[in-house]
Design a protein around this motif. Structure first.
Motif, PDB file in Angstrom:
ATOM      1  N   PRO A   1      13.638  -3.820  35.159  1.00  0.00           N
ATOM      2  CA  PRO A   1      12.252  -4.085  34.750  1.00  0.00           C
ATOM      3  C   PRO A   1      11.412  -2.818  34.877  1.00  0.00           C
ATOM      4  N   THR A   2      10.363  -2.743  34.091  1.00  0.00           N
ATOM      5  CA  THR A   2       9.445  -1.607  34.169  1.00  0.00           C
ATOM      6  C   THR A   2       8.039  -2.121  34.479  1.00  0.00           C
ATOM      7  N   ALA A   3       7.194  -1.212  34.885  1.00  0.00           N
ATOM      8  CA  ALA A   3       5.821  -1.586  35.241  1.00  0.00           C
ATOM      9  C   ALA A   3       4.969  -1.841  34.004  1.00  0.00           C
ATOM     10  N   GLN A   4       5.483  -1.469  32.844  1.00  0.00           N
ATOM     11  CA  GLN A   4       4.717  -1.639  31.615  1.00  0.00           C
ATOM     12  C   GLN A   4       5.286  -2.777  30.766  1.00  0.00           C
ATOM     13  N   LEU A   5       4.388  -3.457  30.084  1.00  0.00           N
ATOM     14  CA  LEU A   5       4.805  -4.440  29.084  1.00  0.00           C
ATOM     15  C   LEU A   5       5.483  -3.682  27.948  1.00  0.00           C
ATOM     16  N   ARG A   6       6.611  -4.209  27.454  1.00  0.00           N
ATOM     17  CA  ARG A   6       7.362  -3.528  26.398  1.00  0.00           C
ATOM     18  C   ARG A   6       7.525  -4.435  25.183  1.00  0.00           C
ATOM     19  N   ASN A   7       7.475  -3.846  24.025  1.00  0.00           N
ATOM     20  CA  ASN A   7       7.672  -4.575  22.777  1.00  0.00           C
ATOM     21  C   ASN A   7       9.098  -4.400  22.274  1.00  0.00           C
ATOM     22  N   PHE A   8       9.549  -5.365  21.519  1.00  0.00           N
ATOM     23  CA  PHE A   8      10.828  -5.248  20.836  1.00  0.00           C
ATOM     24  C   PHE A   8      10.674  -5.846  19.445  1.00  0.00           C
ATOM     25  N   LYS A   9      11.654  -5.603  18.597  1.00  0.00           N
ATOM     26  CA  LYS A   9      11.561  -6.045  17.216  1.00  0.00           C
ATOM     27  C   LYS A   9      12.634  -7.078  16.884  1.00  0.00           C
ATOM     28  N   ILE A  10      12.265  -7.966  15.970  1.00  0.00           N
ATOM     29  CA  ILE A  10      13.207  -8.967  15.474  1.00  0.00           C
ATOM     30  C   ILE A  10      13.150  -8.981  13.953  1.00  0.00           C
ATOM     31  N   GLN A  11      14.132  -9.590  13.350  1.00  0.00           N
ATOM     32  CA  GLN A  11      14.142  -9.745  11.897  1.00  0.00           C
ATOM     33  C   GLN A  11      14.648 -11.133  11.531  1.00  0.00           C
ATOM     34  N   VAL A  12      14.249 -11.587  10.351  1.00  0.00           N
ATOM     35  CA  VAL A  12      14.701 -12.877   9.838  1.00  0.00           C
ATOM     36  C   VAL A  12      16.089 -12.694   9.236  1.00  0.00           C
ATOM     37  N   VAL A  13      16.983 -13.613   9.559  1.00  0.00           N
ATOM     38  CA  VAL A  13      18.340 -13.600   9.012  1.00  0.00           C
ATOM     39  C   VAL A  13      18.375 -14.592   7.855  1.00  0.00           C
ATOM     40  N   ASP A  14      18.430 -14.078   6.642  1.00  0.00           N
ATOM     41  CA  ASP A  14      18.324 -14.926   5.456  1.00  0.00           C
ATOM     42  C   ASP A  14      19.417 -15.988   5.388  1.00  0.00           C
TER      43      ASP A  14
END
Length: 262
Positions: free
Chosen positions: A72-85
């Protein structure tokens, strides 16, 4: 000579490291959907139904849990997702909105986070269940863990809850149980209990294992099962008093389908 031996041992150690071990050394975190696939499922599933929402609710934001294998880190982290057709039957812009990647986050000082997705309540969901396949995107921050994909099911109908007990998957015993699942039976079961939010009646006292363990001891668990059996019989008698008799989508009287194999 001794230095040569140390060098050889070091080279052996490095070359024997797996890719995952090297990745861990460089602090790559692996991100997975925090839902276990059920038996015979290729991917985990997340289901949302609008059936318990007020009629004026036209959309909602769902959050699918994710978890990291890493620090874990002290900062909030973003990640990415994609739609699977290939896993998607819902229409973007109609049944769900475009993905806002900024809302997919790992919480600060935590290994947990969530996917955020806005879904819409459309008229056709009264009669069908649509799917949205989502996949975590691997990048410089996160690698894909063992469960990078999830199938999100959206509907406006009653769906079989995970807590629906039938013979073979009742956590206490193969008996008592409600028999095979139908929407009509679940509707009647909720009406019998006056439940309008999808709560599992068996999770309420005095039916829980914890209740009997705490107040009566392990030896009283049989009484718990007896009470469940009595309640199901009361449900059967309640159904039999209805006129006309509730008929499920298979054409069977609901009262005749309790405590039967699925």
């Amino acid at each position: 000579m001794k230095n040569f031996i140390y060098i050889v041992l070091f080279l052996l150690l490095v070359t024997s490291c797996s890719k995952d071990e090297i990745d861990l050394f460089v602090e790559t975190d692996y991100l997975s959907i925090d839902i276990e696939p059920k038996e015979n499922q290729k991917y985990p599933e997340y289901t949302h139904t609008f059936v318990f929402d007020n009629e004026d609710v036209n959309s909602t934001t769902i959050t699918v849990p994710v978890i990291i294998a890493g620090r874990p880190t002290a900062q909030l982290r973003n990640f990415k997702i994609q739609v699977v057709d290939t896993l998607t039957t819902a229409l973007e812009g109609t049944h769900f909105e475009s993905i806002n990647q900024e809302l997919n986050v790992i919480d600060a000082n935590s290994s947990n986070g969530h996917i955020s997705l806005e879904i819409n309540r459309t008229a056709n969901l009264k009669n069908e269940t649509l799917t949205i396949g989502l996949e975590i995107i691997s990048d410089d921050t996160f690698g894909q863990g063992p469960n990078p994909l999830v199938t999100v099911n959206i509907t406006d109908r009653l769906v079989k809850p995970d807590w629906w007990y039938t013979k073979g998957n009742n956590p206490w015993s193969s008996d008592p149980n409600l028999g095979y699942y139908t929407e009509e039976k679940l509707k009647q079961w909720f009406e019998f209990w006056d439940i309008n939010d999808g709560t599992d009646p068996w999770s309420l006292e005095p039916y829980t294992y914890e209740y009997y363990s705490e107040y009566f001891g392990e030896w009283m668990i049989g009484t718990n099962l007896a009470l469940m059996r009595i309640t199901i019989e009361e449900f059967r008698q309640w159904l039999l008093k209805k006129d006309p008799q509730p008929i499920d989508e298979n054409g069977d009287k609901v009262a005749d389908t309790l405590d039967t194999l699925e």
